[in-house]
Design a protein around this motif. Sequence first.
Motif, PDB file in Angstrom:
ATOM      1  N   ALA A 186       0.842  -1.197   0.000  1.00 38.76           N
ATOM      2  CA  ALA A 186       0.000   0.000   0.000  1.00 38.76           C
ATOM      3  C   ALA A 186       0.879   1.250   0.000  1.00 38.76           C
ATOM      4  CB  ALA A 186      -0.913   0.001   1.224  1.00 38.76           C
ATOM      5  N   ASP A 187       0.335   2.318  -0.510  1.00 39.75           N
ATOM      6  CA  ASP A 187       1.059   3.586  -0.584  1.00 39.75           C
ATOM      7  C   ASP A 187       0.272   4.639   0.193  1.00 39.75           C
ATOM      8  OD1 ASP A 187       2.822   5.566  -1.193  1.00 39.75           O
ATOM      9  OD2 ASP A 187       2.168   5.846  -3.266  1.00 39.75           O
ATOM     10  N   VAL A 188       0.378   4.560   1.527  1.00 42.01           N
ATOM     11  CA  VAL A 188      -0.319   5.501   2.399  1.00 42.01           C
ATOM     12  C   VAL A 188       0.559   6.736   2.567  1.00 42.01           C
ATOM     13  CG1 VAL A 188      -1.490   5.787   4.607  1.00 42.01           C
ATOM     14  CG2 VAL A 188      -1.340   3.526   3.556  1.00 42.01           C
ATOM     15  N   GLU A 189      -0.062   7.897   2.528  1.00 45.20           N
ATOM     16  CA  GLU A 189       0.690   9.151   2.628  1.00 45.20           C
ATOM     17  C   GLU A 189       1.327   9.269   4.015  1.00 45.20           C
ATOM     18  OE1 GLU A 189       0.025  13.979   2.006  1.00 45.20           O
ATOM     19  OE2 GLU A 189      -1.675  12.590   2.016  1.00 45.20           O
ATOM     20  N   GLU A 190       2.601   9.671   4.038  1.00 48.34           N
ATOM     21  CA  GLU A 190       3.345   9.872   5.280  1.00 48.34           C
ATOM     22  C   GLU A 190       3.774  11.335   5.362  1.00 48.34           C
ATOM     23  OE1 GLU A 190       6.628   7.232   5.496  1.00 48.34           O
ATOM     24  OE2 GLU A 190       5.534   5.525   4.684  1.00 48.34           O
ATOM     25  N   GLN A 191       3.389  11.996   6.460  1.00 49.13           N
ATOM     26  CA  GLN A 191       3.766  13.390   6.685  1.00 49.13           C
ATOM     27  C   GLN A 191       4.106  13.575   8.158  1.00 49.13           C
ATOM     28  OE1 GLN A 191       4.301  15.567   4.411  1.00 49.13           O
ATOM     29  NE2 GLN A 191       3.369  14.538   2.653  1.00 49.13           N
TER      30      GLN A 191
END
Length: 681
Positions: free
Chosen positions: A191-196
Amino acid sequence: MVKYNFKEIKVVPSGKELVDIILSRTQRQTPTVVHKGSRTKIIREFYMHKVKFTGENFKKKLSDIIDEFPRLEAINPFYSDLLHVLYNKDHFKLALAQVNKARNQISKIATDYIRLLKYGDSLYRCKCLKIAALGRMCTVIKGIGPSLAYLEQVRQHMARLPSIDPNMRTILICGCPNVGKSSFMNKITRADVEEQPYAFTTKSLFVGHTDYNCLRYQVIDTPGILDRPFEDRNIIEMCSITALAHLRSAVLFFLDVSGSCGYSIAQQAALFHSIKSLFLNKPLMIVCNKIDLQPMHALSEEDKRLVDDMKAEAQKTLSIGGDQNGEQQVLFTMSTLTNEGVSTAKNTACERILGHRVELKMKSKKINDCLNRFHVAMPKTRDAKERPVCIPPQVLEQRAKAQEGEQEKEKRKLEKDLENENGGAGVYSASLKKHYILASDEWKDDIIPEIIDGHNVADFMDHDILERVKELEREEGMRLAGVAGDESEINGDDMMPEEREALNAIRKRKKALIQEHRIKKSTAESRPVVPRKFDKDRQFTTQRMGRQLSGLGLDPSKAIERARSRSVPRIGRKRERSVAVDGFGDDSMEIDNEGKGSYKKLRLRSVSRSRLRSRASIEEVVPGKGFKDKKQKVKAIKLGKKSIKQRNKDARKGEADKVILNMMPKHLFSGKRGIGKTSRR
C-alpha cells in the motif's frame, strides 16, 4: 464469504434529469401520431399506452434506486456502524422511504388516470387527461429532488469506502496521531499511504495485504485517536473506534517513546487505558516505535512505569479474553526508519491472529462434527535408534548462496538511496547514460554536439550507411575483378607498338564509358527520358560505330549487321522468320506450296524494350527511399495509382478541385412552389 462492493451502485439522477430521461423515453418508444378522425377506441388506447408506459418507467427507475442501496440491517455490523458514522442512518432511511412513497404515488396516479381514460369521449378530453397524468407524475418526482441529491452524495461516499472483508485474517493498527502507523503499513504491505510529519495525515481507513506462511493477511491502517470523551470525538476518530469494536483482528497499539509525535508517553498511556475495553477477545500487542530516537533503556523511571502498566493491562486483557497462554510477549520495540523489529512484529501478529482464529473454531459447536471425519496416523518406532533430521549438503549450499544473494541485494544502492545521499528530490538528477551498452565505459559521458563546423550533425547520420557501404564494396570488388580479368586475358608485352596503343585507347574509352554510365545512374531520378527520335546529337548510330571500329583497324561489318538484326522493326515492315527459329508451328504461320512462310496470326504479344526498361526501373529499390524490398515498392505504387483513380474519373486536376456535375438539379428547381423551404422537397 460475503463480498461488499459498493462501487457497483449506479449513479442516482437528480429530479430534473429523471423527468427528462423518462419523458424522452416515452416520446421515443411510443406512437406519436393519432388522427382526429380515428375511432374513439383507438384514441383511448393511444393515450392509455402513453400514461401506462410513463408510470412503469418511473416505477422501474425508482425501484432500481431503492434495491441497489444496501439494507443496513442485512449487512455486516461493521459496515452498518461505519455508514452511520459517516452519515446519519436515520436520514438515509428517510430518503429511501420518500423515494418508495413517490414510487407508490406514481403507480396510483397511473392507475387512476388509466381508469379515467377508459371513459374519454373525445380526442381533446383524452389528451387533457394524459397531460394531467404526466404532469402529476413529474411533480411527484420534483418533490423528491432533495432526497435523490442526498442519496447521490451517499453513493459517492460509499464508493470511496475501502474493500474490507470482515471475515478475513486482519491486523489492525491503532494509536495516537503521528506515531508511525502509516510507515509500518507501507513497510509490510504494498500500500502507498501518505506519510507526513504532522498529525491526522491519515483521515480514513486504508487497507493493504501481506503474506505470511503462504496465507494472505489483511492490514488496516486507522486514523489517529485522541484521549477525550466519546461524544467529543469527530468522524475521523470514530472510524477507528468502529473498526476496533467490530473487526475480529490482532490489534497493534503503537506507542511513540521518543515523544516526537507531539504527545507524551503519559497521554498515550491514558488513551490506551480509555479504549482498553475494545481490546477484549483480541490478540493485543504494544509496539514501542521510534527507538532510533529514544532507546528503551534511556527512558525515565516514570515513563518505564507507565509502559509496564500498559504491558500488565495487555496481559490481563489476554487472560480475560480466554487466551490459555496469558504470559506471552506483548511488548515489542521497533523502528520503521531502520527496519529494526518490523518483521518480528509483523510475524508475531500473523501467528497470534491465526492461533486465535483456530482457538475460536475449536471452541465452537461445529468442531465435533468435523473431528469425527479426521484420523491422525502416528508412526510407531521400530527400534530405539534415533534418526535426526538430515538435510542434504546440496540444499545447504543453495540456501547459503541464496542468503548471500539477498545480502548483496540489500547492499546494492538503488537510485532512491543515491538521491537521498546527494540532496534529495529536485537536487539529484539520475544519469540515464550509465546503462548504455558501449564498447568502452568511457564513451558513456561523451557529449554529442548538434552543430559542428557550422553543419547540423543529424544531416550526416544515415540509417542505411551499412547497406550502402556493402553495396560500394560489392561494386568495387566487381570492378577490380573485371580489370583483373581484362589484364589476364590480354597482355600487352607481346604486342606491336601500334597494337599496344590501340589496346590502351580501348581501355581508356571503356573506363570513360563506365564513368559516364555511373554518372547517369546517379542522376537517373531527376534526368528526363528523351526518346531516340529527338536525340539530335546522334550519339549512338551504326555509322559512328563503323567509323570508330575502322579507325581501330577492325572490320565493322559483322558488328553493324548484328546491331541491325537486334533493332526493333518498324510497324508495317514485313519480317521473314523461319518456323524452326520462331517455334510457333502451324498456329502462327501458313506455308504455301512454294515452301515460303508468311505470318498470319501471332499468339503472343511482344513487349517493347522500352516498356521492359521502365518496369525494371520501377521495381528497382534504391536505398534510402523508404522501401524495404521490391514487393513493398510495387505495392506502394499500386496503392498510389488506386487512390487517384476516382479523381481522374471525375476529371479533377487535384484533391482541391471541386466538380459540380449538375448546378441546378431538376428535383429542386421544378414544379410548383408552395409555403415552406425550397431547399428540398
